[in-house]
Structure formats: C-alpha cells, structure tokens
Write an enzyme that holds these catalytic residues in place. Structure first.
Site, PDB file in Angstrom:
ATOM      1  CG  ASP A 185      -2.286   0.496   0.986  1.00 29.86           C
ATOM      2  OD1 ASP A 185      -2.408   1.575   0.392  1.00 29.86           O
ATOM      3  OD2 ASP A 185      -3.246  -0.185   1.377  1.00 29.86           O
ATOM      4  CD  GLU A 344      -8.927   4.353  -1.666  1.00 28.29           C
ATOM      5  OE1 GLU A 344      -9.832   4.042  -0.893  1.00 28.29           O
ATOM      6  OE2 GLU A 344      -8.112   5.270  -1.412  1.00 28.29           O
ATOM      7  CG  HIS A 415      -9.019  -1.364   4.397  1.00 32.77           C
ATOM      8  ND1 HIS A 415      -8.818  -1.397   3.032  1.00 32.77           N
ATOM      9  CD2 HIS A 415      -8.614  -0.141   4.792  1.00 32.77           C
ATOM     10  CE1 HIS A 415      -8.320  -0.250   2.632  1.00 32.77           C
ATOM     11  NE2 HIS A 415      -8.181   0.536   3.684  1.00 32.77           N
ATOM     12  CG  ASP A 416     -11.495   2.027   3.510  1.00 33.75           C
ATOM     13  OD1 ASP A 416     -10.971   2.001   4.636  1.00 33.75           O
ATOM     14  OD2 ASP A 416     -10.917   2.475   2.505  1.00 33.75           O
TER      15      ASP A 416
HETATM   16  O1  TEU Z   1      -9.678   5.513   1.823  1.00 37.71           O
HETATM   17  C1  TEU Z   1     -10.067   6.612   1.100  1.00 37.71           C
HETATM   18  C2  TEU Z   1     -11.445   6.990   1.148  1.00 37.71           C
HETATM   19  O2  TEU Z   1     -11.977   7.488   0.198  1.00 37.71           O
HETATM   20  C3  TEU Z   1     -12.161   7.033   2.378  1.00 37.71           C
HETATM   21  O3  TEU Z   1     -13.161   7.982   2.175  1.00 37.71           O
HETATM   22  C4  TEU Z   1     -12.710   5.768   2.748  1.00 37.71           C
HETATM   23  O4  TEU Z   1     -13.654   5.322   1.810  1.00 37.71           O
HETATM   24  C5  TEU Z   1     -13.252   5.891   4.135  1.00 37.71           C
HETATM   25  O5  TEU Z   1     -14.023   4.850   4.441  1.00 37.71           O
HETATM   26  C6  TEU Z   1     -13.845   7.257   4.502  1.00 37.71           C
HETATM   27  O6  TEU Z   1     -15.112   7.583   4.125  1.00 37.71           O
HETATM   28  C7  TEU Z   1      -8.322   5.296   1.957  1.00 37.71           C
HETATM   29  C8  TEU Z   1      -8.061   4.071   2.788  1.00 37.71           C
HETATM   30  O7  TEU Z   1      -8.552   2.941   2.127  1.00 37.71           O
HETATM   31  C9  TEU Z   1      -8.645   4.273   4.152  1.00 37.71           C
HETATM   32  O8  TEU Z   1      -8.519   3.135   4.945  1.00 37.71           O
HETATM   33  C10 TEU Z   1      -7.931   5.439   4.773  1.00 37.71           C
HETATM   34  O9  TEU Z   1      -8.524   5.738   6.009  1.00 37.71           O
HETATM   35  C11 TEU Z   1      -7.955   6.679   3.899  1.00 37.71           C
HETATM   36  O10 TEU Z   1      -7.649   6.396   2.536  1.00 37.71           O
HETATM   37  C12 TEU Z   1      -6.922   7.658   4.366  1.00 37.71           C
HETATM   38  O11 TEU Z   1      -5.643   7.172   4.142  1.00 37.71           O
END
Ligand code: TEU
Ligand code: CA
Length: 621
Positions: A185, A344, A415-416
């Site tokens: 990552d 992403e 993971h989100d």
């Molecule tokens: O996520 C980016 C993102 O767009 C976030 O909005 C995410 O969907 C989140 O659930 C908030 O609404 C990335 C990573 O995947 C996330 O784990 C990180 O917290 C974030 O970037 C910041 O690095």
C-alpha cells in the site's frame, strides 16, 4: 477538445469525460435516472438556460464550476478515436487473482491479538492453495495508528507490532518462492503528523519541509477555506502560536503532502524505488486521485459540498496536475521496475478512469472505482438492502464501455466497508447463497478479482453491541458528531450500519479471536472456501473467463445472464439476483453445467449457475 462555455449545450457537456462522470455521480447521489440527461430536449438546452432553471436547487455557480472542471481536462479517452484501440494486451495482473490482507486482523503469530508479518508468512501455503497470485498488504509501515497505518510516520520502517525488516524480507522471499507477488500500500497523499518531515516543518517554519505540506494563514481568524475532513470537522489544524493552519483531508494526524513541490515528488519516488529494489512487485495507491490540489486552495462550491457531504472535493479529487504526477511516478519508478499499479480513486467514474488507466497514457494499470458499493441515493451509513440489479447494470456498463486499452478491478469488499453479503440481505438463510453468487460473478466477469480477507470464509457483518467495541477513527469521530444531533441509540445504529470495523475484526482462525465474545466471532464457512478454490482454478484453466468477450444476454429484472467467449470456448453464467425463486432464462442445450453440482427446475434464491461449451465440439455436431 473544444472548450465549453455557458453557451454550450447539455449534450456537449455530457459528451466530455469529466462532464459525463460528474453528472452521473450527481444523478446517483440524488437517485435520479440517467434518462433525465440523455433525453434530447434536455440535451439541446444551453448550460446558461439550465443554470437558471436549476438555480434554486443547485445555486448560481454550480454549472459554471462544472464547466471549469471539464475545461481543465484536455485528454480524450482513446476508445473515442477511431482505430486507436486494438485488442486486449495480455498482462500477468489481468490474469491474476489478488488477495487483500489487512495485516492487523489477518494472522497473529505471537498471540498478542494483533496480526503480524510472521502470521502472514504462516498462511502463505493456505493462500497459495486458494489459488491466489498476488497479495496486497494494507500498510505495514511505522505508524502511530491513528488510522491503522494509513498515517505513516516512517516509510522505510516496519510497524513494531507487525515485526521487523527481517520478517519483511522473509515474507517477500516466501511469497516469491511460491510464485506469488507482493503489492504494498502506498499512502502518499498524506503522512502522519509524527513523520519527521511534518515535525520539522512545524518546529521550524523556515525549514525546507514547511513547503512539503499546506501551511496557510487563516482568513479573518478562521480556516483558510471551507474544506472539511472525511473523518469529521474542518480539514485544517490550527497552530495559533504560529498564526498558521495546515491541511488534512483525513484525520487530524494525517497531514496532506504538497505534491506541487518537486522535492516532495522526488522524495516519494525515491522511497517507492527503495521498496521496489527490495522486491515489491507493485503498489495499491491510497486516494491517489487526491494528490493534486487546485491552485490557491479555493473554497468549495456550497451545492457540491452539501450534495457530496464534503466541501472542497471538486478542487482535489481530479486536480490540475494529477495526470502529470502519475506519469512522473510511472516513468521514474514503476516502469523501470516493471511494477504494477492500482489506484484507489474515490469519486472517479468510468470516463475519467479511462484517462487514468488507458495503457497508451502511462499513468496507472487499474483503478478502484467505488460507485458500485451503494445503490443510488444511499451512502455507506444507511441501513438498507442492496439491490443487485444495480450492480448488474453498473458492471455491465463498465465492461461494455471501458475499452480494450483499459482493464477493470472487480471487488465488493475492502477494509473500508461493511461486507457485501450483509448489504444484500441480513437473512442468515441467504448468507451462503449470496456469498456464492458474489464469488461466481467476481471470478467470471471481465476484470481482475480482488478478494478481501474473509470473503473466502463467507464472513458477514458483526452484531456490534456498543461504540466501545469499535476502534476506527472514522466511526468514533462520526459518532461524536452524531451525538450532537440525535440520541445515542440512533447514532450508534447509523455507525453500526457503515462502520469500517465490520471488515477489521480479527479473523476467526486466530487464537485471540476465539476468546472474543460470541457476537464478535464467526465460524468460517468451509463450503465457501472450497468454492473459492474451484472458481479460481476454473478461471485459471479457461482464458475465456479472463480475456473472453462479455455479452449480456438478458435485461429481465432479477436476472443476470451473460456470456464469456473466446476462440474455442463459451461460458454462460446465469444468476438469480433476488430471494424469489424463478424459472431459468437461459436454455442450456449443448452446454455442460459446471456450478453448482445439483440444481432443481427453478433458480433458488440468489442461485448462480455456470455453463460451458466447447465451440469446436459444437462445430463437429
Ligand atoms: O480511503 C479513502 C477513502 O476514500 C475514504 O473515504 C474511505 O472510503 C473511508 O471509508 C472514509 O469515508 C483510503 C483508505 O482505504 C482508508 O482506509 C484510509 O482511512 C484513507 O484512505 C486515508 O488514508
Ligand atoms: Ca501479533
């Protein structure tokens, strides 16, 4: 491309990549049908007319803000230029199945309840036996863990709880020895506020690191602009003793890097090469579309802010130098190493994705686009049932229009997000059928499947009992904000629907997971694991499932029937997208059924069938 003005027509706007994607996003957000924009009467309207018609709802500046955004993009997707796109070029990552590991909760080797690198090492044979080709590890770098490693303190050090650089080397060797690849990552939109760059920048305003970040003076004692953070509150930290503010799009400890500073780019590229030299095969690039911010960091448009829930987003989600910076990374790091990249890119739609991933452009190999994760009018924190007909239409649209010079990622979880199985239905009776259906689609559609840890165990959401069981910074901040508007019960219900912790609980195979209260523990479903092995093996054995054409065979509601076909073989997949049993649509004469082993004359709730036929056999008969 010709520049648009307020005298241009709606249709002209819709025909631009950015105009198309922004309008599509707005319609999605407001749950308005696309027909609204594609109908010829609206199409012929001039933007200034549309602007005055919609002024009440959208404000005076909405359409002109969009026109400015559109005009900033000079690129044209190659598939719009006759003859510019040929056939699909094979690549290992188009054929691969990639498995995402969230290291903190994956496998814990030393029994402290936190996943670690030795744990991952101990599961490599299992991953290999699944048929996985590459592993993507969420961040394993040194971090104070405000956002579980997405806040990096030292890019060249391993997080202490996860292990050491020696463990890392052993892991790379173990992965490569099994013929798999490692994707790390890359979190470079921001660093932790504890990173030495930020620490120096803060301690000494004259240091060269000050310009590594966005330090600005306030406006009349307030924030420099109206942008807000994804994790709640303003996007600015205040340092009153310096009369300065610094930008953070995410948590208060995730400070945005200033990519316009060439020294930042050089340092980041150096770091990327440092890891590539250690054997890393590619990167998943965190919110990489946010790295270029509009000059002067202007206030965000009110309407866009309200609609998208975040103010300022139009000034950085597809910034003026994004293509240039991606290209620079490609040229100075990825290309010389033959490294793979997946960006992403939240908020990026189909046409803009073409401009980021078109192989002729030298930017990214693939992106994750997220509009498939919620149905129109919904956000992650809504408690609702996901209608898979939307997924069918969404994914079909991409597969039909993405172009042979671009390649899609296929995923439902990461993971989100809460687990997709639970979004579709929380009825336990449908858990296995839905997990099966999702897997069948994921391994037979056109694109690269990204499995998220636990998908292959059929994991679903957890029945969290209280906010104290959640550790995610986003959930905690959002809960605190909600308490100002509603009761603790209501606030918790909202958080529970959308919390990222659903995907972050320690996996059931860990010793410490077995000691968790029953509602935080799930039994892995062996049937689903066996299915994953079969489907991955099937995909590997049949290029038609990878490079084959995609054709949708039915538009009937609740059905998803499609054909994948290449040279000598054809597959047809039929899915029942709803709980209601129904007669199959596809007549399978001449085909062999591959999944499932046994069927009845009706498609059962969420059932998915795979059929295959050899085209040459058919010629002979
Ligand atoms: O996520 C980016 C993102 O767009 C976030 O909005 C995410 O969907 C989140 O659930 C908030 O609404 C990335 C990573 O995947 C996330 O784990 C990180 O917290 C974030 O970037 C910041 O690095
Ligand atoms: Ca551990």
């Amino acid at each position: 491309m010709e520049k648009l003005s307020m005298n241009s027509t709606v249709q002209a706007l819709w025909e631009t990549p950015v105009g198309h994607d922004v309008i599509e996003k707005v319609l999605l957000q407001l749950n308005i049908s696309e027909k609204w924009i594609t109908n010829p009467i609206v199409g012929r309207l001039r933007l200034k007319t549309l602007s005055s018609l919609t002024e009440k709802r959208l404000g005076a500046a909405f359409w002109s803000a969009l026109v400015a955004l559109v005009n900033a993009e000079t690129g044209v997707p190659a598939d719009r230029i006759p003859g510019a796109v040929g056939s699909i070029k094979p690549a290992w990552w188009k054929e691969a199945v990639i498995y995402q590991i969230y290291p903190r909760s994956f496998a814990d080797a030393n029994g402290d309840g936190i996943g670690d690198l030795k744990g991952i090492l101990s599961k490599l044979d299992y991953l290999k036996s699944l048929g996985v080709d590459a592993l993507w590890l969420s961040p394993i770098y040194d971090s104070p863990n405000d956002d579980n490693g997405y806040d990096i303190r030292d890019y060249r050090k391993i997080m202490t709880e996860f292990g050491t650089m020696e463990d890392f080397n052993a892991l790379v060797a173990g992965i490569h020895a099994r013929g798999m690849r490692l994707i790390m990552d890359l979190v470079v939109n921001h660093t932790s506020d504890e990173h030495v760059w930020f620490q120096t920048a803060l301690a000494d305003p004259t240091s060269k690191y000050r310009d590594y970040y966005f330090f600005r003076k306030g406006k009349n004692g307030r924030e420099p602009n109206n942008w807000n953070s994804f994790f709640g509150g303003s996007a600015w930290n205040h340092y009153p003793e310096q009369d300065a503010w610094a930008l953070h799009l995410f948590s208060k400890k995730q400070m945005d890097l200033n990519w316009d500073n060439p020294a930042v780019r050089a340092d980041v590229i150096d770091m990327i090469n440092w890891w590539l030299d250690r054997g890393v095969d590619g990167f998943r690039m965190d919110v990489i579309n946010y790295i270029s911010k509009a000059e002067g960091l202007p206030d965000g448009n009110e309407t866009i802010g309200k609609m998208m829930l975040f103010y300022g987003i139009e000034h950085y989600y597809y910034g003026p130098h994004l293509h240039e910076y991606l290209h620079e990374i490609q040229e100075k790091a990825f290309r010389p190493h033959g490294a793979f990249s997946v960006g992403e890119t939240p908020g990026v739609g189909r046409e803009m994705a073409k401009l980021l991933t078109g192989e002729e452009r030298g930017e990214l190999d693939m992106v994750f686009s997220f509009d498939q994760l919620e149905t129109p009018g919904h956000i992650r924190f809504d408690d609702y049932e996901y209608d898979l007909n939307y997924y069918r239409d969404y994914i079909t649209d991409w597969m039909e229009h993405y172009g042979n010079n671009c390649w899609m990622s296929l995923f439902y979880n990461n993971h989100d997000n809460p687990r997709m199985v639970s979004k579709v239905s929380q009825n336990p009776a449908y858990r296995r059928p839905i997990a099966t259906l999702l897997a069948v689609m994921q391994f037979t559609l056109k694109g690269t499947p990204f499995v998220f840890q636990g998908d292959e165990m059929g994991l679903v959401n957890y029945d969290f009992h209280s906010i104290t069981e959640l550790s995610d910074v986003e959930s905690r901040n959002r809960y605190a904000e909600l308490l100002e508007q509603c009761s603790p019960e209501k606030a918790f219900a909202i958080i529970k629907a959308g919390t990222r912790d659903h995907s972050r609980v320690l996996l059931p195979w860990n010793e410490k997971a077995r000691q968790l209260p029953a509602h935080l523990m799930q039994e892995p479903d062996q049937t689903i694991t066996a299915l994953y092995k079969r489907l991955i093996a099937l995909r590997k054995a049949h290029p038609a499932l990878i490079y084959g054409d995609f054709t949708l065979l039915s538009r009937k509601k609740n059905t998803f029937v499609y054909r994948r076909s290449l040279a000598e073989e054809t597959f047809v997949i039929e899915c029942n997208l709803a709980a209601k049993p129904r007669k199959p649509v596809f007549r399978a004469n001449g085909y062999t059924r591959i999944e499932p082993a046994a069927v009845t004359d009706r498609m059962q709730p969420y059932e998915a069938r795979i059929y295959r036929k050899s085209n040459s056999e058919q010629d002979r008969s």
